[in-house]
Design an enzyme around this catalytic site. Structure first.
Site, mmCIF file in Angstrom:
data_model
loop_
_atom_site.group_PDB
_atom_site.id
_atom_site.type_symbol
_atom_site.label_atom_id
_atom_site.label_comp_id
_atom_site.label_asym_id
_atom_site.label_seq_id
_atom_site.Cartn_x
_atom_site.Cartn_y
_atom_site.Cartn_z
ATOM 1 N N TYR A 33 0.832 -1.197 0.000
ATOM 2 C CA TYR A 33 0.000 0.000 0.000
ATOM 3 C C TYR A 33 0.862 1.240 0.000
ATOM 4 C CZ TYR A 33 1.038 1.089 4.911
ATOM 5 O OH TYR A 33 1.671 1.426 6.078
ATOM 6 N N LYS A 145 6.498 -1.600 1.744
ATOM 7 C CA LYS A 145 5.326 -1.097 2.459
ATOM 8 C C LYS A 145 4.191 -2.118 2.334
ATOM 9 C CE LYS A 145 3.180 3.427 3.311
ATOM 10 N NZ LYS A 145 3.766 3.630 4.649
ATOM 11 N N GLU A 177 13.155 2.883 13.467
ATOM 12 C CA GLU A 177 12.101 3.845 13.125
ATOM 13 C C GLU A 177 10.979 3.738 14.138
ATOM 14 O OE1 GLU A 177 10.634 2.816 9.245
ATOM 15 O OE2 GLU A 177 10.409 0.701 9.745
ATOM 16 N N LEU A 201 11.422 1.624 6.513
ATOM 17 C CA LEU A 201 10.685 2.006 5.318
ATOM 18 C C LEU A 201 11.356 3.233 4.702
ATOM 19 C CD1 LEU A 201 7.979 1.511 3.706
ATOM 20 C CD2 LEU A 201 7.095 3.453 5.018
#
Length: 281
Positions: A33, A145, A177, A201
């Site tokens: 996505y 993702k 992250e 990411l």
């Protein structure tokens, strides 16, 4: 329509849209996505988000054949059809609809495209975040993702239960992250961010801030940093599509940051201007 839903070319009110039970997104989370914001019915940083989306499809070996121009047109249709002029635009591609089996389906099974729009107001820059730290136990494909976000959801729930706003993931001593955002620090006047390897990411906001630093003449450094370096940084920043750049005031109950407010404010204001210019009528 107040909020718009879309599935394989059909558009309707979001709350009325349905997808097949045998969509592989339902039982495997087999898909990827992307999401961004829009304002004045203009998509922000569309090219960057499309780049990442198509790269995720490639890495997952999903044969998504719609061209960039066609996909962008479908995304714009959804924005134009809803009754809000700013919000969040989300889209995902699954590997298709077929009976459950771990192997990829035959070529005759085509990917499914889902899109929706929902309200989203950017978080004001004068808000600060409180974080908790957690060992990063996710798999080694964080650069894709994907729809598989259970560890992120569990971590975010722990943050909420602790009265916090986000998570600091770390693998051993290396900071990676957040549960749904990227992290950066300012240390001695330098904007520092982890490398975009398989552990994080490739954040679009992170990418933009690196470009912003280059334009503004602010030194930047792309390299791993430790939990201790995070905790002793002049500023800790949460970077994301929905918040742009929010300062962190606390990690695990320990006060942090607040030592480079002028530089932080300069970056925040410059990025806000970039967003305004990127979505103006």
């Amino acid at each position: 329509m107040k909020y718009v839903g879309y599935y394989n070319g059909e558009i309707g009110p979001l709350e009325e849209m349905k997808i097949p039970m045998l969509d592989r997104a339902v039982y495997f989370g087999d898909g990827c996505y992307d999401a961004t914001t829009f304002a004045n019915n203009n998509i922000f940083a569309a090219d960057d988000h499309l780049d990442r989306f198509y790269n995720s499809c490639k890495l997952l070996e999903i044969p998504f054949e719609m061209s960039r121009e066609e996909l962008r047109a479908e995304l714009q249709k959804c924005i134009d059809a809803n009754e809000i002029d700013h919000g969040m635009l989300y889209w995902q591609c699954s590997r298709g609809t077929t009976y459950r089996g771990h192997q990829f389906p035959p070529a005759s099974v085509k990917p499914n495209l889902m899109i929706f729009t929902v309200p989203c107001d950017l978080i004001p820059f004068d808000k600060t975040f409180r974080l908790i730290s957690m060992e990063d136990t996710r798999f080694l494909h964080c650069n894709i993702k994907t729809l598989n976000l259970i560890p992120n959801c569990m971590a975010m729930q722990r943050a909420v239960e602790a009265g916090c706003d986000e998570v600091v993931f770390h693998r051993g001593d290396r900071v990676t992250e957040g549960a749904h955002s990227s992290l950066a620090i300012i240390r001695d006047g330098v904007f520092c961010t982890p490398p975009a390897d398989e552990l994080i990411l490739p954040s679009i906001t992170r990418k933009h801030f690196l470009e912003l630093c280059s334009r503004l003449g602010i030194p930047s450094r792309i390299a791993p940093f430790t939990v201790d370096e995070l905790l002793t940084a002049d500023e800790i920043m949460i970077l994301s599509t929905g918040s742009h750049c929010i300062a962190v005031c606390e990690v695990d109950g320990r006060p942090v940051g607040g030592k480079a407010p002028a530089l932080l404010d300069r970056l925040q204001q410059a990025y806000q201007q970039e967003f305004i210019e990127g979505t103006e009528k």
